[in-house]
Each structure stands twice: as structure tokens, then as C-alpha cells.
Design an enzyme around this catalytic site. Structure first.
Site, short mmCIF file in Angstrom:
data_model
loop_
_atom_site.label_atom_id
_atom_site.label_comp_id
_atom_site.label_asym_id
_atom_site.label_seq_id
_atom_site.Cartn_x
_atom_site.Cartn_y
_atom_site.Cartn_z
N LYS A 43 37.45 -84.56 -43.70
CA LYS A 43 38.42 -85.19 -43.92
C LYS A 43 39.83 -84.18 -43.89
O LYS A 43 40.03 -83.20 -43.86
CB LYS A 43 38.00 -85.35 -45.66
N TYR A 269 67.66 -67.44 -52.56
CA TYR A 269 67.97 -68.04 -53.22
C TYR A 269 67.88 -67.47 -55.13
O TYR A 269 67.03 -66.73 -55.46
CB TYR A 269 67.30 -70.10 -53.75
C1 LIG Z 1 34.80 -82.78 -49.04
C2 LIG Z 1 32.77 -82.89 -49.69
C3 LIG Z 1 32.10 -82.12 -48.93
C4 LIG Z 1 32.15 -81.01 -47.95
O1 LIG Z 1 32.91 -79.50 -49.04
P1 LIG Z 1 32.83 -77.96 -48.75
O2 LIG Z 1 32.21 -77.94 -50.05
O3 LIG Z 1 33.27 -78.43 -48.12
O4 LIG Z 1 31.37 -78.07 -47.47
C5 LIG Z 1 30.94 -82.31 -49.20
N1 LIG Z 1 30.69 -83.61 -50.02
C6 LIG Z 1 30.95 -84.66 -50.53
C7 LIG Z 1 31.17 -85.77 -51.10
C8 LIG Z 1 32.57 -83.66 -50.29
O5 LIG Z 1 33.97 -84.91 -51.55
#
Ligand SMILES: *Cc1c(COP(=O)(O)O)cnc(C)c1O
Length: 374
Positions: A43, A269
Site C-alpha cells: 500500500k 525565508y
Molecule cells: C499496513 C498494514 C500492515 C503492515 O504493517 P507493517 O507494520 O508495516 O508490517 C498489516 N496489516 C494491515 C491491516 C495494515 O493496514
């Protein structure tokens, strides 16, 4: 993705070390029992690393499943030819038809989402379409409750359009040893839910609960799939674990221009930096719109030129930062490292009051991604 081609000439670049990624995948695979599936979480553009390239590598390395947060992220992977099953962790009901047409699999987490998905599955007349049921065991973010188990089973037992591919939940504090009891309680709740599904259905169902730190800290809770995110990119939940992993992303830029600031003169700035001695500065083509937090201004963050630490002076601009190169023999065009190790990412995170996740996912699409090993 298109944006990448658009910015391919951009000098600030995030290099992706594919062999480091492969090392990390095999490191985590060794922690799993034979037969436990591995889901790679890609993701948010693979935590900022380039979801397509990372997914291709995961596919080559026999990862079993992918997960994205939103439907459009899954569509981008399908358009790039990725064929692994893809779980969409936060699919929205208005996208269900689209999701079906791209062979993406929804997280169904409420009666609202279940009813909507059943309706779409009926209209499209799909058969045994895989869905993933999420239960809330303590995070209180998304998920059915234990009381929903029986109604769900009743609804799905004689539904030929959809099929439960997996049942899952998410840990709230898997990295935190102080929350051991809370996590153990989440695991127990999940085990109870699992038993009910095992009793009610004969077809195989995957059960999964752990993210990266859960994989590391709770091997007893791997069930038959784990969801690996940040660990793939080189970050474990403590120094020792991280030391076993390899850094995947290196963020680099170059020097655009060098200035000499005389005592009493200001820089940037709001004149946030005033020189108290002759100061040599380098202007770099990377700023807060690229993911360099404004929190890192005024010497809270630094970059590295020839391995020498160069603090950020004054305020971070949208497209630029200025750094102190008084100690460095350098010239325009020279290479600048923003980070090339997990430790440097962690220092940036600490100095901008955040965590590694936000630093790496915050690198904007304007930064070109470049794979450096096959
Ligand atoms: C993002 C996510 C993960 C991955 O988590 P990490 O700590 O990056 O390994 C696993 N399960 C869900 C439901 C997530 O949203």
C-alpha cells in the site's frame, strides 16, 4: 506509473535496492513455519518505494498475496501485469464493481460492506468470489465484532456468489512489550473467532493477524498467513532486528548552487538563519513538497555530502533546502545523500517527531524511483 516517467529527469531520486528487498523477504520467510503464507503489503506506493517494481519482485520471490489500501492502488498493479491475488484493505463500497472487474479482493469489515458486496456480486453474477473478513479485536479501527460471527456465517453459508478466502484481524501494539497482555488478549479473541469459522465451513480459509512486529514478537500468532509491510523495506521493531535487514531505499539529490554567507547575513525565508561567522551553504533541489518535513529546518535535520554531516539551515522551502557545507570541499552537481540506511531514516523520523513509516511513505511522487539491482 505515469508520474514516474514524467519525473524521470528529476535529479532527486529514490534508489530501490532490489537485492536488499529479496534479502529481507527471505529473512522473514525463515521465521515462518512451512506452509504459512506470506502477504506483502504494498500500500501507499509500497511505503513510498514504487509499488509496481516491488510487487514484481515479490511475485518473483514466491510471495503468496499482496495487499493495498485502496482500489486504485490495486488497479495500478493489475495494469502493470501483476497477477498475484490482491487484498484491498480499505475498499470503499462505491468501488466494488470496479474492484470486481480488476479481480481485486475486498476486506469486508461491517454488515454495511457485506450487504453492499453481496448485492454487487449478485448483479455481476460472480461465483465464489474471494472476500476477506476483518474482525476488530481491540484496535477499534475497522472490523466486525464477535457478535457478528453467527449472522455472517448464516449469511454466507448458502451464498454461491462469494466465498470466504480469509478471516483476519490487526494488532494494536505488536511492537510494544509493555502491551504484551493486551496483545495476548487480541490473539485469544482471534483464536475464538477462528474456531467458529473452522466449525462452520469445510473449504480452506486463511487466518492472519500479524504485521511486521507481530511476526517478530508473536510467532505463536502467525496462523496460516502473515502480513509483512515495513520489514520488507528494512525496518524491524528494534535495533537488533533492523541490523539483520538490509536498507532498500536510498534518497539522493545533488548540489544546485553554493553560497558564502557573511556574518550578519541571513539565509532563506523569514531570515530564519543568520550567520554568526562566514558560512558556506549548498542549495539542494528537494523540499517539503518532496517529503522533507519543515520540522527538519533550523539544524534539526541534516544531509550527507562525502559522508560529512551537513545540517539544514533556516526554513525548509517547498522545493529546496539549504545546508551548511562549510566543512566540505564540494561543488555544484556533487552528490548529496538524504538517507542511505535505516538508521538515517530513523534519525530523520525522530527529529521530525514521527516514525520511519511516515518518512518513507512521505517521499512524493515528484521524486523519481530507480531500481539499482535486479
Ligand atoms: C499496513 C498494514 C500492515 C503492515 O504493517 P507493517 O507494520 O508495516 O508490517 C498489516 N496489516 C494491515 C491491516 C495494515 O493496514
Amino acid at each position: 506509473m505515469k508520474t514516474n516517467h514524467t519525473y524521470a529527469s528529476h535529479v532527486s531520486v529514490l534508489e530501490i535496492d532490489n537485492s536488499a528487498l529479496e534479502h529481507n523477504i527471505s529473512y522473514f520467510k525463515k521465521k515462518l513455519q512451512t506452509g504459512t503464507k506470506l502477504l506483502g503489503v504494498v500500500k501507499a506506493y509500497s511505503y513510498g518505494h514504487d509499488a509496481i517494481e516491488i510487487s514484481k519482485t515479490l511475485e518473483k520471490n514466491d510471495v503468496d498475496y499482496l495487499a493495498v489500501a485502496y482500489t486504485d492502488e490495486g488497479i495500478a498493479l493489475r495494469n502493470a501485469g501483476i497477477t498475484l491475488p490482491i487484498l484491498v484493505l480499505h475498499a470503499q463500497v462505491q468501488n466494488y464493481e470496479l474492484l470486481l472487474s480488476y479481480n481485486l479482493e475486498p476486506n469486508i469489515y461491517s454488515s454495511f460492506t457485506l450487504e453492499n458486496f453481496i448485492a454487487v456480486a449478485k448483479v455481476k453474477n460472480v461465483k465464489n468470489y474471494p472476500i476477506h473478513l476483518k474482525f476488530n479485536t481491540g484496535l477499534n479501527r475497522l472490523g466486525f465484532t464477535k457478535n457478528d460471527v453467527n449472522p455472517i456465517i448464516a449469511t454466507l453459508q448458502d451464498n454461491s456468489h462469494i466465498k470466504i478466502q480469509s478471516v483476519f484481524s490487526h494488532l494494536a501494539a505488536s511492537e510494544d512489550a509493555n502491551e504484551y497482555d493486551f496483545t495476548k488478549n487480541q490473539i485469544k479473541k482471534f483464536e475464538n473467532i477462528r474456531k467458529e469459522f473452522l466449525n462452520a465451513f469445510v473449504h480452506p480459509i486463511d487466518f492472519h493477524l500479524t504485521n511486521t512486529s507481530g511476526i517478530i514478537n508473536y510467532p505463536e500468532a502467525h496462523f496460516n498467513m502473515v502480513r509483512l509491510g515495513i520489514g520488507m523495506y528494512g525496518f524491524g521493531n528494534d535495533k537488533n532486528e533492523t541490523a539483520q535487514l538490509k536498507n532498500v531505499g536510498t534518497l539522493k539529490t545533488i548540489i544546485s548552487q553554493i553560497h558564502e554567507i557573511k556574518p550578519g547575513e541571513s539565509l532563506g525565508y523569514n531570515r530564519a538563519f543568520i550567520a554568526d561567522k562566514l558560512t558556506k551553504t549548498a542549495t539542494l533541489p528537494i523540499g517539503h513538497a518532496d517529503g522533507i518535513s519543515r520540522e527538519l529546518g533550523n539544524k534539526k535535520g541534516c544531509v550527507y555530502i562525502q559522508n560529512i554531516k551537513c545540517p539544514i539551515l533556516g526554513n525548509v522551502c517547498m522545493d529546496m533546502i539549504m545546508v551548511d557545507v562549510s566543512q566540505v570541499a564540494c561543488k555544484p552537481g556533487d552528490e548529496v545523500i538524504i538517507f542511505d540506511s535505516q538508521e538515517k531514516v530513523n534519525v530523520l523520523a525522530t527529529n521530525s517527531n514521527t516514525i520511519s513509516y511516515e518518512v518513507i511513505t512521505g517521499i512524493s511522487q515528484r521524486i523519481a524511483r530507480k531500481k539499482i539491482s535486479s
